[in-house]
Design a protein around this motif. Sequence first.
Motif, mmCIF file in Angstrom:
data_model
loop_
_atom_site.group_PDB
_atom_site.id
_atom_site.type_symbol
_atom_site.label_atom_id
_atom_site.label_comp_id
_atom_site.label_asym_id
_atom_site.label_seq_id
_atom_site.Cartn_x
_atom_site.Cartn_y
_atom_site.Cartn_z
ATOM 1 N N PRO A 94 51.981 38.364 39.576
ATOM 2 C CA PRO A 94 53.024 37.601 38.873
ATOM 3 C C PRO A 94 52.561 36.927 37.593
ATOM 4 N N THR A 95 51.260 36.611 37.505
ATOM 5 C CA THR A 95 50.837 35.912 36.281
ATOM 6 C C THR A 95 50.176 36.861 35.276
ATOM 7 N N SER A 96 50.282 38.154 35.511
ATOM 8 C CA SER A 96 49.642 39.102 34.598
ATOM 9 C C SER A 96 50.235 38.985 33.191
ATOM 10 N N LEU A 97 49.381 39.041 32.198
ATOM 11 C CA LEU A 97 49.834 38.892 30.805
ATOM 12 C C LEU A 97 50.690 40.074 30.380
ATOM 13 N N ASP A 111 36.419 41.481 31.831
ATOM 14 C CA ASP A 111 37.376 40.468 32.266
ATOM 15 C C ASP A 111 36.849 39.891 33.571
ATOM 16 N N THR A 112 36.405 38.637 33.500
ATOM 17 C CA THR A 112 35.722 38.036 34.658
ATOM 18 C C THR A 112 36.676 37.473 35.711
ATOM 19 N N PHE A 113 37.964 37.376 35.383
ATOM 20 C CA PHE A 113 38.982 36.984 36.375
ATOM 21 C C PHE A 113 40.038 38.080 36.314
ATOM 22 N N CYS A 114 39.686 39.281 36.726
ATOM 23 C CA CYS A 114 40.498 40.446 36.319
ATOM 24 C C CYS A 114 41.809 40.605 37.077
ATOM 25 N N GLY A 115 41.938 39.967 38.249
ATOM 26 C CA GLY A 115 43.193 40.099 38.989
ATOM 27 C C GLY A 115 43.561 41.554 39.170
ATOM 28 N N SER A 116 44.821 41.890 38.889
ATOM 29 C CA SER A 116 45.267 43.271 39.103
ATOM 30 C C SER A 116 44.942 44.196 37.922
ATOM 31 N N GLY A 117 44.226 43.673 36.921
ATOM 32 C CA GLY A 117 43.642 44.560 35.902
ATOM 33 C C GLY A 117 44.420 44.762 34.612
ATOM 34 N N GLY A 118 45.352 43.870 34.322
ATOM 35 C CA GLY A 118 46.186 44.038 33.121
ATOM 36 C C GLY A 118 45.385 44.175 31.824
ATOM 37 N N ILE A 119 44.371 43.360 31.663
ATOM 38 C CA ILE A 119 43.562 43.409 30.426
ATOM 39 C C ILE A 119 42.713 44.675 30.428
ATOM 40 N N TYR A 161 35.570 41.503 37.032
ATOM 41 C CA TYR A 161 35.043 40.731 38.162
ATOM 42 C C TYR A 161 36.239 40.070 38.837
ATOM 43 N N ASP A 162 36.161 39.956 40.152
ATOM 44 C CA ASP A 162 37.102 39.106 40.877
ATOM 45 C C ASP A 162 36.454 38.792 42.220
ATOM 46 N N THR A 163 36.790 37.613 42.742
ATOM 47 C CA THR A 163 36.197 37.249 44.037
ATOM 48 C C THR A 163 37.116 37.645 45.186
ATOM 49 N N ASP A 164 38.265 38.204 44.848
ATOM 50 C CA ASP A 164 39.246 38.574 45.873
ATOM 51 C C ASP A 164 39.237 40.102 46.027
ATOM 52 N N GLU A 165 38.774 40.547 47.170
ATOM 53 C CA GLU A 165 38.627 41.987 47.422
ATOM 54 C C GLU A 165 39.980 42.712 47.308
ATOM 55 N N ILE A 166 41.030 42.059 47.747
ATOM 56 C CA ILE A 166 42.364 42.697 47.683
ATOM 57 C C ILE A 166 42.767 42.924 46.229
ATOM 58 N N MET A 167 42.474 41.913 45.394
ATOM 59 C CA MET A 167 42.783 42.052 43.961
ATOM 60 C C MET A 167 42.002 43.213 43.347
ATOM 61 N N LEU A 168 40.758 43.348 43.741
ATOM 62 C CA LEU A 168 39.935 44.430 43.178
ATOM 63 C C LEU A 168 40.515 45.794 43.565
ATOM 64 N N ASN A 216 32.881 42.713 42.938
ATOM 65 C CA ASN A 216 33.240 41.507 43.671
ATOM 66 C C ASN A 216 32.207 40.450 43.299
ATOM 67 N N LYS A 217 32.548 39.701 42.260
ATOM 68 C CA LYS A 217 31.557 38.800 41.688
ATOM 69 C C LYS A 217 32.232 37.530 41.175
ATOM 70 N N ASP A 218 31.528 36.434 41.289
ATOM 71 C CA ASP A 218 32.045 35.136 40.852
ATOM 72 C C ASP A 218 31.889 35.009 39.327
ATOM 73 N N ALA A 219 32.998 34.715 38.659
ATOM 74 C CA ALA A 219 33.001 34.588 37.194
ATOM 75 C C ALA A 219 32.098 33.448 36.717
ATOM 76 N N LEU A 220 31.853 32.518 37.595
ATOM 77 C CA LEU A 220 31.047 31.356 37.211
ATOM 78 C C LEU A 220 29.554 31.681 37.268
HETATM 79 C C1 LIG Z 1 45.347 34.737 36.464
HETATM 80 S S1 LIG Z 1 44.751 35.983 37.586
HETATM 81 C C2 LIG Z 1 44.329 37.185 36.436
HETATM 82 C C3 LIG Z 1 45.506 37.993 36.080
HETATM 83 C C4 LIG Z 1 45.096 39.241 35.364
HETATM 84 N N1 LIG Z 1 44.985 38.985 33.933
HETATM 85 C C5 LIG Z 1 46.064 40.384 35.646
HETATM 86 O O1 LIG Z 1 46.477 41.047 34.701
HETATM 87 O O2 LIG Z 1 46.372 40.636 36.801
HETATM 88 C C6 LIG Z 1 43.313 35.234 38.145
HETATM 89 C C7 LIG Z 1 42.361 36.007 39.080
HETATM 90 O O3 LIG Z 1 41.138 35.283 39.093
HETATM 91 C C8 LIG Z 1 40.529 35.445 40.359
HETATM 92 N N2 LIG Z 1 39.512 34.395 40.516
HETATM 93 C C9 LIG Z 1 39.688 33.072 40.776
HETATM 94 N N3 LIG Z 1 38.509 32.423 40.785
HETATM 95 C C10 LIG Z 1 37.547 33.357 40.526
HETATM 96 C C11 LIG Z 1 36.126 33.314 40.354
HETATM 97 N N4 LIG Z 1 35.444 32.172 40.471
HETATM 98 N N5 LIG Z 1 35.491 34.454 40.027
HETATM 99 C C12 LIG Z 1 36.148 35.618 39.881
HETATM 100 N N6 LIG Z 1 37.482 35.714 40.054
HETATM 101 C C13 LIG Z 1 38.163 34.609 40.360
HETATM 102 C C14 LIG Z 1 41.659 35.402 41.337
HETATM 103 O O4 LIG Z 1 41.302 36.058 42.538
HETATM 104 C C15 LIG Z 1 42.773 36.122 40.560
HETATM 105 O O5 LIG Z 1 42.833 37.457 40.931
#
Ligand SMILES: C[S@@+](CC[C@H](N)C(=O)[O-])C[C@H]1O[C@@H](n2cnc3c(N)ncnc32)[C@H](O)[C@@H]1O
Length: 309
Positions: free
Chosen positions: A151-154, A173-181, A195-202, A221-225
């Motif tokens: 829902p928040t994909s750009l 894209d270190t918070f890639c979510g569903s991969g829009g970027i 990168y994303d820490t949520d396996e389902i999102m990946l 599956n990696k932490d953006a921080l």
């Molecule tokens: C705003 S969404 C990204 C939307 C993305 N631009 C798209 O097109 O779908 C944020 C994502 O950041 C992930 N996330 C939150 N904290 C994180 C972290 N510390 N490291 C990596 N991913 C993280 C969430 O699981 C979520 O999928």
Amino acid sequence: MYLYFLNKQNLDLSVAEVLALANSEKYELVNNCLLIDELVDYKRLAYTKRIYKLLFLTDKKNLLKDLKSFNFNKVYKKSFKLSLVNSPGYDVGELADIIWDNLKNPKADMKNPKTILEIIFSQKIFACLRLWENKEKFEERKAHLRPYNHPTSLHPRLARCLVNLSTSNQVVDTFCGSGGILIEAGLISLKAVGYDTDEIMLKRAKKNLDSFKIKNYELHNKDALKVNKKYKSIVTDLPYGKNSRVKDLEKTYFEFLNNSFNFVEKMILVFPDFVNGKKLIKKTGWKIKNNFSYYIHKSLTKEIFVLIK
Ligand SMILES: C[S@@+](CC[C@H](N)C(=O)[O-])C[C@H]1O[C@@H](n2cnc3c(N)ncnc32)[C@H](O)[C@@H]1O
């Protein structure tokens, strides 16, 4: 000289996108017409609607005289059509007749002209030859039309513009979510790393990338921080939950900015406007090259920052 006819709604972003791909920062902007000496790698542009070769610049007093004297044979191929953009009442037929008289073998073709001439009426009057029109189907790639929605994909057009601002041939894209970027990077043949820490999102990102037949990507599956690899650029939309407290978000963003500083050369970051991005960035070593506001809806505007060292 080339004229880039830009999207008016996000004019500052549109200008920055073209200049990011150009070799020189020299330009002139007249309303939404950007004039530069170069033809950039234009097929990847998001916010440029059309590109023209500028034939001549004129004003109301000299328009007819200049149309008569310009040698259109230099650019004419087989047939032509003339269009007027934002004309304050000129008769297109009358102006086309002048060009007709000026050509050696004139042929008009309204459907499939080989030469598209346009006169753009702005603060100045530009007589142009159209080179390219942006027909990229960004609307058809909107999040809800992909196999997996987020829902928040750009908006894909914005995502593409951010990728272009990065000017790198690899987009991370270190918070890639569903991969829009990543999709927008992949579609212009750049390597996409998510990168994303949520396996389902990946898994969703993988399905989405595969659905666009993008091959050159990596998902981790990696932490953006905890970025610990050298990258030329990161392009990311920072996560924000409706229920997250601003203080917690600030802490996450700050850690992310500070850690990435050691590994990354340039960052294109999207902040929600309820977090003071500028203030946070200033507490880190990053320098703000550009800052743009992008309206999403009544209660949300995004702040885009281009960060360099
Ligand atoms: C705003 S969404 C990204 C939307 C993305 N631009 C798209 O097109 O779908 C944020 C994502 O950041 C992930 N996330 C939150 N904290 C994180 C972290 N510390 N490291 C990596 N991913 C993280 C969430 O699981 C979520 O999928």
